[in-house]
Design a protein around this motif. Structure first.
Motif, PDB file in Angstrom:
ATOM      1  N   ALA A 441       0.818  -1.212   0.000  1.00  0.00           N
ATOM      2  CA  ALA A 441       0.000   0.000   0.000  1.00  0.00           C
ATOM      3  C   ALA A 441       0.856   1.267   0.000  1.00  0.00           C
ATOM      4  O   ALA A 441       0.500   2.263  -0.640  1.00  0.00           O
ATOM      5  N   ILE A 442       1.989   1.235   0.693  1.00  0.00           N
ATOM      6  CA  ILE A 442       2.907   2.383   0.692  1.00  0.00           C
ATOM      7  C   ILE A 442       3.580   2.511  -0.671  1.00  0.00           C
ATOM      8  O   ILE A 442       3.756   3.611  -1.203  1.00  0.00           O
ATOM      9  N   GLY A 443       3.957   1.376  -1.263  1.00  0.00           N
ATOM     10  CA  GLY A 443       4.695   1.394  -2.522  1.00  0.00           C
ATOM     11  C   GLY A 443       3.840   1.597  -3.749  1.00  0.00           C
ATOM     12  O   GLY A 443       4.342   2.029  -4.793  1.00  0.00           O
ATOM     13  N   ALA A 444       2.547   1.265  -3.653  1.00  0.00           N
ATOM     14  CA  ALA A 444       1.658   1.378  -4.813  1.00  0.00           C
ATOM     15  C   ALA A 444       0.393   2.135  -4.414  1.00  0.00           C
ATOM     16  O   ALA A 444      -0.708   1.571  -4.418  1.00  0.00           O
ATOM     17  N   PRO A 445       0.525   3.406  -4.048  1.00  0.00           N
ATOM     18  CA  PRO A 445      -0.655   4.171  -3.630  1.00  0.00           C
ATOM     19  C   PRO A 445      -1.656   4.281  -4.777  1.00  0.00           C
ATOM     20  O   PRO A 445      -1.278   4.374  -5.944  1.00  0.00           O
ATOM     21  N   GLY A 446      -2.926   4.214  -4.426  1.00  0.00           N
ATOM     22  CA  GLY A 446      -3.959   4.288  -5.443  1.00  0.00           C
ATOM     23  C   GLY A 446      -4.426   2.938  -5.941  1.00  0.00           C
ATOM     24  O   GLY A 446      -5.479   2.847  -6.579  1.00  0.00           O
ATOM     25  N   LEU A 473      -4.426   3.355   5.802  1.00  0.00           N
ATOM     26  CA  LEU A 473      -4.176   2.648   4.546  1.00  0.00           C
ATOM     27  C   LEU A 473      -5.438   1.882   4.145  1.00  0.00           C
ATOM     28  O   LEU A 473      -5.963   1.086   4.915  1.00  0.00           O
ATOM     29  N   PRO A 474      -5.928   2.064   2.928  1.00  0.00           N
ATOM     30  CA  PRO A 474      -7.195   1.449   2.507  1.00  0.00           C
ATOM     31  C   PRO A 474      -7.025  -0.015   2.082  1.00  0.00           C
ATOM     32  O   PRO A 474      -7.420  -0.419   0.981  1.00  0.00           O
ATOM     33  N   ILE A 475      -6.462  -0.797   2.973  1.00  0.00           N
ATOM     34  CA  ILE A 475      -6.263  -2.229   2.723  1.00  0.00           C
ATOM     35  C   ILE A 475      -7.510  -2.974   3.197  1.00  0.00           C
ATOM     36  O   ILE A 475      -8.080  -2.646   4.236  1.00  0.00           O
ATOM     37  N   THR A 476      -7.917  -3.986   2.435  1.00  0.00           N
ATOM     38  CA  THR A 476      -8.973  -4.882   2.889  1.00  0.00           C
ATOM     39  C   THR A 476      -8.353  -6.195   3.335  1.00  0.00           C
ATOM     40  O   THR A 476      -7.630  -6.841   2.556  1.00  0.00           O
ATOM     41  N   PHE A 477      -8.600  -6.559   4.580  1.00  0.00           N
ATOM     42  CA  PHE A 477      -8.091  -7.808   5.137  1.00  0.00           C
ATOM     43  C   PHE A 477      -9.217  -8.836   5.168  1.00  0.00           C
ATOM     44  O   PHE A 477     -10.332  -8.523   5.578  1.00  0.00           O
ATOM     45  N   ILE A 478      -8.908 -10.048   4.739  1.00  0.00           N
ATOM     46  CA  ILE A 478      -9.879 -11.134   4.781  1.00  0.00           C
ATOM     47  C   ILE A 478      -9.291 -12.249   5.633  1.00  0.00           C
ATOM     48  O   ILE A 478      -8.167 -12.713   5.384  1.00  0.00           O
ATOM     49  N   VAL A 479     -10.038 -12.664   6.653  1.00  0.00           N
ATOM     50  CA  VAL A 479      -9.597 -13.737   7.539  1.00  0.00           C
ATOM     51  C   VAL A 479     -10.472 -14.971   7.293  1.00  0.00           C
ATOM     52  O   VAL A 479     -11.697 -14.900   7.383  1.00  0.00           O
ATOM     53  N   PHE A 480      -9.819 -16.075   6.945  1.00  0.00           N
ATOM     54  CA  PHE A 480     -10.507 -17.363   6.871  1.00  0.00           C
ATOM     55  C   PHE A 480     -10.513 -17.937   8.288  1.00  0.00           C
ATOM     56  O   PHE A 480      -9.518 -18.495   8.758  1.00  0.00           O
ATOM     57  N   SER A 481     -11.636 -17.770   8.962  1.00  0.00           N
ATOM     58  CA  SER A 481     -11.707 -18.120  10.377  1.00  0.00           C
ATOM     59  C   SER A 481     -12.218 -19.549  10.539  1.00  0.00           C
ATOM     60  O   SER A 481     -13.380 -19.844  10.247  1.00  0.00           O
TER      61      SER A 481
END
Length: 565
Positions: A441-446, A473-481
């Motif tokens: 996210a820092i290296g590829a903004p947008g 940071l507009p990251i989407t995290f997905i957890v396989f719970s």
């Protein structure tokens, strides 16, 4: 870019040398022995942004993700003692994955060594086996030379990791401003790529054309070298069948008629294995032909004719008797092969696309059946299918090596080339994806960044969610719970007659944990609600997390060959 004064400290020299190498970001964590370096970063005008992390291991993983998407070496730093030991896992992964990251660890004073100072550690001995270049700097005036050596080693040949130890008295010592300079070629990687022996290219093409049904298996070398366009032209000129490793995804669109997708024990399925079994000659390109790719060196079988193209001569012939070796940067080798094909006028194709069509149909028919399931807990295939329908082709996905990796590599079909999807395949440590996604996210903004992990992995590095929210940071995290170390439990089922031992743990409300850090979060148990929730998460302008109550691996149809009957 010397300073106006006639002298500078070792810490200032380090900052100026990083600036000279066009470093824009450093990921790291503060410590007592790093104080002079931090003070230099505070005082000097250098254009470098420091990203404070919550763990040195995560700092190294962030530098790794950053390097993979920028084409520039990633830089991380940490203090002496525990900081140096924590940063080590990231160096191992990067070095074995041909990713250049520089770890700078401060150290106790050179004159206090052997007198039992707090955090004393043999950093030189610790880091040597896991890096391409390693040094503990002994004098401030050696800082510029050591930094240049680190960048030169990291970026040339097969890229890799470097470590520099920076004792506190070296940071305070006197360096020469006139020594501050850098070779611009080492700002990016691979630097100074070398081309092939023309005779080797001719021999390689002769061997390929003499086969009845050759198959290409490409690793990360094609994407690393920027050789995707040349590779596609070679594939289409020969109408040759292509498979990739996980690291090789993005070498060619997986929607291309000549590409079957990932092969091997992690992400490969029976139809993709059948392709490798059909081959009478295999061309490895930018690929080490390791245990995962070849399913413990069974596919291709020993005795199969081999052409191997790689920039590292050490990997050629390490596992298979090689008929033709081409030691070269992948892009330059492919461009040379294109010229050789053109010089021959016309060549007869191998019918690779037609041969692949029924295999691909079998693979995707099985997937469509599974991803449409309304079973609870939610099947991982359903999550992958929903994600593929939600994301555009420009998104970058980072998968942890547990539950996400086989499903992503097998079924998240890439429609474009380039670094769009990756995992830490060299050593497979849990906890990589959350941190590496920060570096991306820092290296590829947008760009939309999605990080996928099991709940075991979440427990390793969830503290970095504070870093994510602090940076927004507009990251989407997905957890396989699924409340289990699933890979191990699946192995206990298939290899040890379901004697399950010490692999299950309590289910965590990951959405609640993430919300406590300030991440907008959802928990999904209903498969019919999954796609809508993912759309909301991806569209949100800040960090998000979706906790998916998932089928455990030992009950699933994971694309892992050792579990397939």
């Amino acid at each position: 870019m010397p300073d106006q004064t006639n002298t500078m400290t070792g810490a200032e020299a380090m900052v100026r040398m990083l600036q000279a190498h066009d470093v824009r970001h450093i990921f790291g964590l503060c410590g007592d022995t790093t104080l002079p370096l931090y003070d230099a970063l505070f005082r000097l005008d250098h254009g470098i942004e420091h990203i404070l992390t919550r763990d040195e291991r995560c700092a190294a993983y962030m530098a790794d993700g950053y390097a993979r998407v920028t084409g520039k070496p990633g830089v991380c730093e940490g203090p002496s003692g525990g900081g140096a030991t924590y940063i080590l896992p990231g160096l191992i992964e990067a070095n074995e994955s041909s990713v250049p990251i520089l770890a700078i660890t401060s150290d106790v004073g050179t004159r206090s060594k052997g007198h039992y100072p707090l955090t004393e550690l043999d950093q030189d001995g610790l880091m040597a086996p896991v890096t391409k270049f390693n040094a503990v700097i002994q004098h401030a005036d050696a800082v510029p030379d050591m930094v240049r050596s680190a960048f030169r080693k990291m970026t040339t040949g097969r890229p890799g990791a470097a470590h520099l130890g920076l004792p506190i008295d070296v940071q305070r010592g006197e360096a020469n401003p006139d020594d501050i300079w850098a070779d611009p070629a080492h700002h990016r990687f691979p630097a100074h790529p070398f081309g092939p022996d023309p005779q080797a290219v001719t021999a390689a093409l002769d061997a390929i054309l003499s086969a009845e049904f050759p198959v290409v298996i490409c690793g990360g070398g094609i994407v690393l070298s920027g050789g995707e366009e040349a590779f596609m032209r070679v594939v289409e000129a020969l109408d040759i069948a292509v498979a990739t490793t996980i690291s090789g995804q993005g070498s060619i669109p997986e929607t291309h008629a000549n590409c079957v997708g990932v092969v091997g024990s992690n992400g490969g399925v029976l139809p993709t294995r059948a392709l490798v079994q059909k081959a009478d000659l295999v061309v490895f390109i930018g690929c080490r032909a390791g245990s995962v790719t070849t399913e413990l060196w069974r596919f291709p079988a020993k005795g199969t004719r081999i052409v191997h193209i790689d920039s590292d001569p050490e990997v050629i012939g390490a596992s298979y008797r090689t008929e033709v070796a081409v030691v070269s940067d992948a892009r330059l080798a492919l461009e040379a092969m294109l010229r050789e094909i053109a010089a021959r006028g016309s060549v007869t194709g191998f019918g690779g696309a037609a041969a692949l069509a029924p295999l691909k149909a079998r693979k995707w028919e099985a997937f469509r059946h599974l991803c449409a399931s309304r079973d609870r807990p939610i099947r991982p295939e359903r999550t992958i299918a929903a994600l593929r329908s939600v994301l555009d082709d420009d998104a970058i996905l980072v998968g942890d090596p547990g539950t996400p990796c086989p499903y992503l590599s097998a079924y998240y079909e890439l429609r474009t080339t380039g670094r769009r999807l990756f995992s830490n395949r060299a050593h497979g440590a849990l906890g990589y994806a959350l941190s590496a996604a920060v570096g991306v996210a820092i290296g590829a903004p947008g760009r939309k960044v999605v990080s996928l992990m099991g709940d075991g992995s979440f427990g390793f590095t969830c503290g970095e969610l504070e870093t994510v929210t602090r940076r927004r940071l507009p990251i989407t995290f997905i957890v396989f719970s699924n409340a289990v170390f699933g890979w191990i439990k699946a192995g206990q089922k298939t290899g040890f007659d379901a004697r399950y031992f010490s692999v299950d743990f309590n289910r965590t409300d990951h959405a609640a944990v993430a919300a406590a850090f300030g991440v907008k979060s959802w928990r999904v148990e209903d498969p019919d609600a999954l796609e809508q929730v993912l759309r909301q998460a991806v569209a949100h302008d800040g960090p998000t997390l979706v906790d998916v109550i998932s089928q455990p691996l030992h009950e699933a149809n994971a694309p892992v060959s050792e579990w397939i009957a």
